[in-house]
Scaffold this motif. Structure first.
Motif, PDB file in Angstrom:
ATOM      1  N   GLN A   8     -35.117  44.332  90.565  1.00  0.00           N
ATOM      2  CA  GLN A   8     -33.802  44.687  90.956  1.00  0.00           C
ATOM      3  C   GLN A   8     -33.482  46.047  90.718  1.00  0.00           C
ATOM      4  O   GLN A   8     -33.726  46.808  89.801  1.00  0.00           O
ATOM      5  CB  GLN A   8     -32.950  43.421  90.097  1.00  0.00           C
ATOM      6  N   HIS A   9     -32.442  46.357  91.485  1.00  0.00           N
ATOM      7  CA  HIS A   9     -31.894  47.866  91.368  1.00  0.00           C
ATOM      8  C   HIS A   9     -30.828  47.876  90.162  1.00  0.00           C
ATOM      9  O   HIS A   9     -30.228  46.923  90.241  1.00  0.00           O
ATOM     10  CB  HIS A   9     -31.389  48.509  92.495  1.00  0.00           C
ATOM     11  N   ASP A  10     -30.962  48.906  89.521  1.00  0.00           N
ATOM     12  CA  ASP A  10     -30.079  49.191  88.084  1.00  0.00           C
ATOM     13  C   ASP A  10     -28.410  49.243  88.913  1.00  0.00           C
ATOM     14  O   ASP A  10     -27.725  48.989  88.154  1.00  0.00           O
ATOM     15  CB  ASP A  10     -30.458  49.949  87.303  1.00  0.00           C
ATOM     16  N   SER A  11     -28.394  50.020  89.617  1.00  0.00           N
ATOM     17  CA  SER A  11     -27.044  50.470  90.266  1.00  0.00           C
ATOM     18  C   SER A  11     -26.904  50.098  91.763  1.00  0.00           C
ATOM     19  O   SER A  11     -28.038  49.475  92.396  1.00  0.00           O
ATOM     20  CB  SER A  11     -27.058  52.081  90.234  1.00  0.00           C
ATOM     21  N   GLU A  12     -25.714  50.165  92.255  1.00  0.00           N
ATOM     22  CA  GLU A  12     -25.507  49.720  93.454  1.00  0.00           C
ATOM     23  C   GLU A  12     -26.116  50.572  94.566  1.00  0.00           C
ATOM     24  O   GLU A  12     -26.075  51.911  94.383  1.00  0.00           O
ATOM     25  CB  GLU A  12     -23.799  49.783  93.762  1.00  0.00           C
ATOM     26  N   ARG A  13     -26.653  50.015  95.610  1.00  0.00           N
ATOM     27  CA  ARG A  13     -27.335  50.949  96.586  1.00  0.00           C
ATOM     28  C   ARG A  13     -26.260  51.530  97.529  1.00  0.00           C
ATOM     29  O   ARG A  13     -25.129  51.158  97.565  1.00  0.00           O
ATOM     30  CB  ARG A  13     -28.096  49.820  97.732  1.00  0.00           C
ATOM     31  N   VAL A  14     -26.564  52.830  97.835  1.00  0.00           N
ATOM     32  CA  VAL A  14     -25.576  53.666  98.702  1.00  0.00           C
ATOM     33  C   VAL A  14     -26.161  53.629  99.952  1.00  0.00           C
ATOM     34  O   VAL A  14     -27.199  53.830 100.274  1.00  0.00           O
ATOM     35  CB  VAL A  14     -25.659  55.295  98.154  1.00  0.00           C
ATOM     36  N   GLY A  20     -21.358  56.542 103.564  1.00  0.00           N
ATOM     37  CA  GLY A  20     -21.887  55.891 102.386  1.00  0.00           C
ATOM     38  C   GLY A  20     -21.982  57.068 101.068  1.00  0.00           C
ATOM     39  O   GLY A  20     -21.598  56.797 100.070  1.00  0.00           O
ATOM     40  N   ALA A  24     -20.014  57.560  97.354  1.00  0.00           N
ATOM     41  CA  ALA A  24     -20.374  57.391  96.028  1.00  0.00           C
ATOM     42  C   ALA A  24     -19.864  58.855  95.323  1.00  0.00           C
ATOM     43  O   ALA A  24     -20.295  58.735  94.227  1.00  0.00           O
ATOM     44  CB  ALA A  24     -21.703  57.439  96.314  1.00  0.00           C
TER      45      ALA A  24
END
Length: 57
Positions: A8-14, A20, A24
């Motif tokens: 799982q990614h720790d941060s939100e995907r850009v 996009g 960010a």
């Protein structure tokens, strides 16, 4: 078998497009990004996303 990601990614995907990336960034960084994007030659600005391929006949 599952289609779930292994990690799982720790941060939100850009999203990998100008909108996009700009969303960010903070205000000053966003302005600098747009300045550099507008100053880039057209082939530099579209390197990561080539245009449509020509039709083969």
């Amino acid at each position: 078998m599952t289609a779930q990601p292994i990690r799982q990614h720790d941060s939100e995907r850009v999203p990998r497009n100008a909108e996009g990336i700009a969303a960010a960034l903070s205000g000053a960084q966003r302005m600098e990004f747009y300045r550099e994007l507008l100053a880039a030659a057209p082939e530099q600005a579209t390197q990561s996303r080539p245009g449509p391929r020509p039709l083969l006949r």
